[in-house]
Enzyme design. Structure first.
Site, PDB file in Angstrom:
ATOM      1  N   GLY A 171       0.815  -1.217   0.000  1.00 29.19           N
ATOM      2  CA  GLY A 171       0.000   0.000   0.000  1.00 29.19           C
ATOM      3  C   GLY A 171       0.838   1.251   0.000  1.00 29.19           C
ATOM      4  N   GLY A 172       0.513   2.163   0.948  1.00 31.56           N
ATOM      5  CA  GLY A 172       1.219   3.438   1.022  1.00 31.56           C
ATOM      6  C   GLY A 172       2.707   3.266   1.269  1.00 31.56           C
ATOM      7  N   GLY A 406      18.281   9.559 -34.934  1.00 33.00           N
ATOM      8  CA  GLY A 406      17.836  10.381 -33.809  1.00 33.00           C
ATOM      9  C   GLY A 406      18.605  10.045 -32.543  1.00 33.00           C
ATOM     10  N   ALA A 407      19.068   8.799 -32.452  1.00 31.16           N
ATOM     11  CA  ALA A 407      19.815   8.406 -31.259  1.00 31.16           C
ATOM     12  C   ALA A 407      21.142   9.158 -31.168  1.00 31.16           C
ATOM     13  CB  ALA A 407      20.043   6.899 -31.266  1.00 31.16           C
TER      14      ALA A 407
HETATM   15  C1  HXC Z   1      -2.177  -2.500  11.198  1.00 39.44           C
HETATM   16  C2  HXC Z   1      -0.985  -4.318  10.530  1.00 39.44           C
HETATM   17  C3  HXC Z   1      -1.025  -3.889   9.179  1.00 39.44           C
HETATM   18  C4  HXC Z   1      -1.717  -2.663   8.898  1.00 39.44           C
HETATM   19  C5  HXC Z   1       0.080  -5.723   9.272  1.00 39.44           C
HETATM   20  N1  HXC Z   1      -0.301  -5.466  10.523  1.00 39.44           N
HETATM   21  N2  HXC Z   1      -0.363  -4.779   8.428  1.00 39.44           N
HETATM   22  N3  HXC Z   1      -1.557  -3.623  11.515  1.00 39.44           N
HETATM   23  N4  HXC Z   1      -2.266  -2.010   9.925  1.00 39.44           N
HETATM   24  N5  HXC Z   1      -1.763  -2.175   7.672  1.00 39.44           N
HETATM   25  C6  HXC Z   1      -0.002  -6.247  11.725  1.00 39.44           C
HETATM   26  C7  HXC Z   1      -0.726  -7.584  11.796  1.00 39.44           C
HETATM   27  O1  HXC Z   1      -1.996  -7.415  12.364  1.00 39.44           O
HETATM   28  C8  HXC Z   1       0.217  -8.374  12.679  1.00 39.44           C
HETATM   29  O2  HXC Z   1      -0.001  -7.977  14.027  1.00 39.44           O
HETATM   30  C9  HXC Z   1       1.592  -7.859  12.303  1.00 39.44           C
HETATM   31  O3  HXC Z   1       1.374  -6.586  11.683  1.00 39.44           O
HETATM   32  C10 HXC Z   1       2.315  -8.754  11.304  1.00 39.44           C
HETATM   33  O4  HXC Z   1       1.446  -9.017  10.196  1.00 39.44           O
HETATM   34  P1  HXC Z   1       1.278 -10.487   9.580  1.00 39.44           P
HETATM   35  O5  HXC Z   1       0.157 -10.407   8.631  1.00 39.44           O
HETATM   36  O6  HXC Z   1       1.215 -11.471  10.684  1.00 39.44           O
HETATM   37  O7  HXC Z   1       2.672 -10.647   8.830  1.00 39.44           O
HETATM   38  P2  HXC Z   1       2.978 -11.314   7.440  1.00 39.44           P
HETATM   39  O8  HXC Z   1       2.280 -12.630   7.344  1.00 39.44           O
HETATM   40  O9  HXC Z   1       4.459 -11.281   7.299  1.00 39.44           O
HETATM   41  O10 HXC Z   1       2.331 -10.362   6.334  1.00 39.44           O
HETATM   42  C11 HXC Z   1       2.786  -9.048   6.168  1.00 39.44           C
HETATM   43  C12 HXC Z   1       1.841  -8.262   5.231  1.00 39.44           C
HETATM   44  C13 HXC Z   1       0.375  -8.412   5.717  1.00 39.44           C
HETATM   45  C14 HXC Z   1       1.974  -8.853   3.811  1.00 39.44           C
HETATM   46  C15 HXC Z   1       2.314  -6.828   5.195  1.00 39.44           C
HETATM   47  O11 HXC Z   1       0.336  -8.095   7.121  1.00 39.44           O
HETATM   48  C16 HXC Z   1      -0.575  -7.534   5.014  1.00 39.44           C
HETATM   49  O12 HXC Z   1      -0.996  -7.831   3.896  1.00 39.44           O
HETATM   50  N6  HXC Z   1      -0.950  -6.405   5.683  1.00 39.44           N
HETATM   51  C17 HXC Z   1      -1.957  -5.524   5.147  1.00 39.44           C
HETATM   52  C18 HXC Z   1      -1.437  -4.760   3.967  1.00 39.44           C
HETATM   53  C19 HXC Z   1      -2.392  -3.688   3.536  1.00 39.44           C
HETATM   54  O13 HXC Z   1      -3.410  -3.971   2.913  1.00 39.44           O
HETATM   55  N7  HXC Z   1      -2.166  -2.464   4.065  1.00 39.44           N
HETATM   56  C20 HXC Z   1      -3.026  -1.345   3.875  1.00 39.44           C
HETATM   57  C21 HXC Z   1      -2.748  -0.806   2.514  1.00 39.44           C
HETATM   58  S1  HXC Z   1      -3.686   0.603   2.149  1.00 39.44           S
HETATM   59  P3  HXC Z   1       0.358  -8.901  15.255  1.00 39.44           P
HETATM   60  O14 HXC Z   1      -0.239  -8.196  16.424  1.00 39.44           O
HETATM   61  O15 HXC Z   1      -0.244 -10.232  14.985  1.00 39.44           O
HETATM   62  O16 HXC Z   1       1.853  -8.948  15.333  1.00 39.44           O
HETATM   63  C22 HXC Z   1      -2.595   1.822   2.267  1.00 39.44           C
HETATM   64  C23 HXC Z   1      -3.188   3.101   1.840  1.00 39.44           C
HETATM   65  C24 HXC Z   1      -2.163   4.187   1.816  1.00 39.44           C
HETATM   66  O17 HXC Z   1      -1.495   1.657   2.618  1.00 39.44           O
HETATM   67  C25 HXC Z   1      -2.496   5.081   0.699  1.00 39.44           C
HETATM   68  C26 HXC Z   1      -1.553   6.201   0.593  1.00 39.44           C
HETATM   69  C27 HXC Z   1      -1.553   6.712  -0.808  1.00 39.44           C
END
Ligand code: HXC
Length: 516
Positions: A171-172, A406-407
């Site tokens: 994501g972000g 052109g290159a």
């Molecule tokens: C809060 C989060 C989190 C998030 C992970 N965690 N992502 N907490 N917000 N975005 C937490 C989990 O709950 C977990 O907590 C710990 O981090 C580790 O995550 P796991 O999933 O157990 O780890 P892993 O299996 O290694 O996977 C990592 C990951 C996955 C691939 C990053 O966590 C994931 O897909 N996260 C969500 C990604 C996502 O969709 N993010 C939002 C994007 S939108 P605990 O307590 O169990 O340790 C965005 C918008 C921004 O970013 C826009 C700006 C332009």
């Protein structure tokens, strides 16, 4: 409470902060082959130079700042330190706290260290390992990202910004790195993607894996988002340190001068053996670069992406230079969409940071093709022209074998404002090679000839005598000198010495409209 009590309390808080998300999550981080945020900073910086900020900051969602369950420092470690004894600013996301996700406090901490970096004019290095926007903090997380993006843009071209991707960044978490100058990824442990495989499967039906979708090799070779794909974290830290050694601390500064011990009067004695006898045969332009730069120390950028052009940093006489060189080993060194983008970006970086640009030309032209045209080669090739023409740093171009069409113009020609243009004595500068040209300008003679092949050979040879050499360009002053290839290093070194005080201005404007 008293100072003694507070010191004891402070000790406990810091100990808690240093544990991040706790022992279990630290162990899980290590099991994945990853270091923790503080371990990473220690490995990256000169030993014992790190000064941390905001160790005691806590998420504003916590009801009480001294709640026992608070993650002190939240999900990022920030501060400053030294690399090769030069000050840098650094932040490292802590995956053990909410997966390194970014909420309000993380955004503010990163913002603070970036502001300091801008005020004092030093590079900022981001160590990214984050699940993106902290979902629980809602719009505050999005606001945090937005303000970091804004700072990335304001800092662009003012201080070098380097991003290391050291875990799954979603994501972000990938957009801020994308706004920085260089992205380092680590094989098999880091990924970058906007949406992961599950979301992709539900939206488009495509099946993929984290690594295939956003791994180091994918981004280093296919998308070009990553500039480096490195085998492990330790090696990646070394490469970051190496890259910084070529760069100034800010856009008003010069790169460090290094005592390389390589003499600027050294001739490139082996260079004549590198070029093949047959002009259409390939060779590795990196062999020429290795002969050219001090001690063969060349740091290639984007090594696996658009390999038909080579870009990177080296030194001549201990001073940093940026090199752009066509690579005959891939696609005959042709300019296409990706190689134009790659080179244009590099030229602009060098120009922003006062690094002279040395261009080595061996180019058959732009790549013809429907997919290139539909993909916008016209606009992408124009980026390269734009980048060279707007650059005001010293620009020295050497045509090593051929510069066609052109290159010829696009690759740092005199017409785009290069300061010195050399051609090797055997080089060809023309609209196109004789082998193609005779099919157009001699079509009728070829059709009427009794022996077409004989006629073709004769016409090609006449064309080569007349047009396929560097002397017409030299007669017109488009080439300043035709040189012995072995003198290239000496000539460039003297040119750089002469150009050291170069000053060139451009018409006042807000900014140009680069064909994006
Ligand atoms: C809060 C989060 C989190 C998030 C992970 N965690 N992502 N907490 N917000 N975005 C937490 C989990 O709950 C977990 O907590 C710990 O981090 C580790 O995550 P796991 O999933 O157990 O780890 P892993 O299996 O290694 O996977 C990592 C990951 C996955 C691939 C990053 O966590 C994931 O897909 N996260 C969500 C990604 C996502 O969709 N993010 C939002 C994007 S939108 P605990 O307590 O169990 O340790 C965005 C918008 C921004 O970013 C826009 C700006 C332009």
């Amino acid at each position: 409470m008293g100072i003694q009590n507070n010191l004891e309390h402070l000790k406990q808080l810091k100990e808690q902060a240093y544990l991040g998300g706790g022992q279990e999550r630290i162990a899980a981080q290590h099991e994945r082959g990853k270091l923790t945020a503080r371990e990473r900073i220690e490995s990256l910086l000169d030993q014992g130079t790190f000064e941390e900020l905001d160790t005691l900051a806590v998420s504003k969602n916590d009801d009480e700042a001294n709640d026992d369950n608070s993650f002190y420092g939240d999900a990022v470690v920030t501060g400053w330190g030294r690399i090769d004894n030069r000050t840098i600013a650094v932040f490292a996301q802590d995956f053990t706290v909410f997966g390194g996700s970014l909420g309000e406090v993380v955004g503010e901490k990163i913002g603070k260290i970036m502001d300091i970096a801008m005020k004092i004019g030093v590079p900022v290095i981001g160590l990214n390992d984050s699940g993106g926007a902290r979902i629980q903090e809602g719009v505050s997380s999005l606001a945090g990202y937005g303000t970091i993006f804004n700072r990335n843009v304001q800092a662009s071209g003012v201080i070098p910004q380097l991003s290391m991707i050291l875990g799954p960044c979603a994501g972000g978490a990938v957009y801020s790195p994308a706004l920085t100058d260089f992205i380092f990824m680590v094989e098999n442990t880091s990924q970058m993607f906007l949406t992961g495989p599950d979301v992709i499967a539900s939206v488009t039906g495509e099946t993929t894996t984290f690594e295939e979708l956003g791994g180091a090799q994918s981004h280093a070779s296919k998308s070009g988002v990553a500039h480096f794909a490195i085998e492990n974290e330790e090696a990646a830290f070394e490469e970051v340190r190496r890259l910084l050694s070529f760069l100034p601390s800010n856009n008003m500064d010069e790169s460090p001068v290094v005592d390389t011990g390589d003499n600027t009067t050294r001739r490139m004695e082996n260079v004549l053996n590198i070029l093949p006898d047959e002009p259409q045969n390939p060779y590795d332009i990196r062999d020429v670069i290795d002969e050219l730069v001090d001690n063969g120390d060349f740091m290639e950028i984007h090594e696996f992406f658009a390999q038909n052009i080579v870009v990177g940093f080296g030194r001549i006489g201990g001073r940093s230079i940026g090199i752009v060189a066509n690579q005959p080993l891939y696609l005959a060194g042709v300019l296409d969409i990706d190689s134009s983008r790659k080179a244009a970006r590099f030229v602009r970086f060098c120009d922003a940071f006062n690094i002279p640009i040395i261009t080595l030309v061996d180019v058959p032209g732009f790549l013809p093709g429907v997919s290139q045209e539909y993909g916008g080669i016209i606009s992408h090739g124009a980026k390269l022209v734009f980048a060279y023409a707007e650059a005001t740093v010293p620009k020295i171009t050497v045509i090593v074998r051929k510069a066609f069409g052109g290159a010829y113009d696009a690759m740092g020609s005199k017409h785009l404002g290069a300061d010195i243009n050399f051609a090797w004595a055997g080089a060809a500068v023309a609209v196109m090679a004789g082998t193609q040209a005779v099919n157009i300008i001699n079509r009728r003679e070829l059709q009427d000839a009794e022996d077409e092949e004989n006629e073709r050979t004769k016409l090609i040879s006449e064309y080569q005598e007349r047009l396929e050499h560097p002397f017409i360009a030299a007669a017109k002053g488009y080439i300043d000198d035709v040189i012995d290839p072995r003198d290239t290093r000496i000539k460039i070194s003297r040119g750089l010495e002469m150009l050291a005080t170069k000053s060139e201005s451009r018409p006042a404007k807000k900014h140009g409209i680069i064909p994006l």
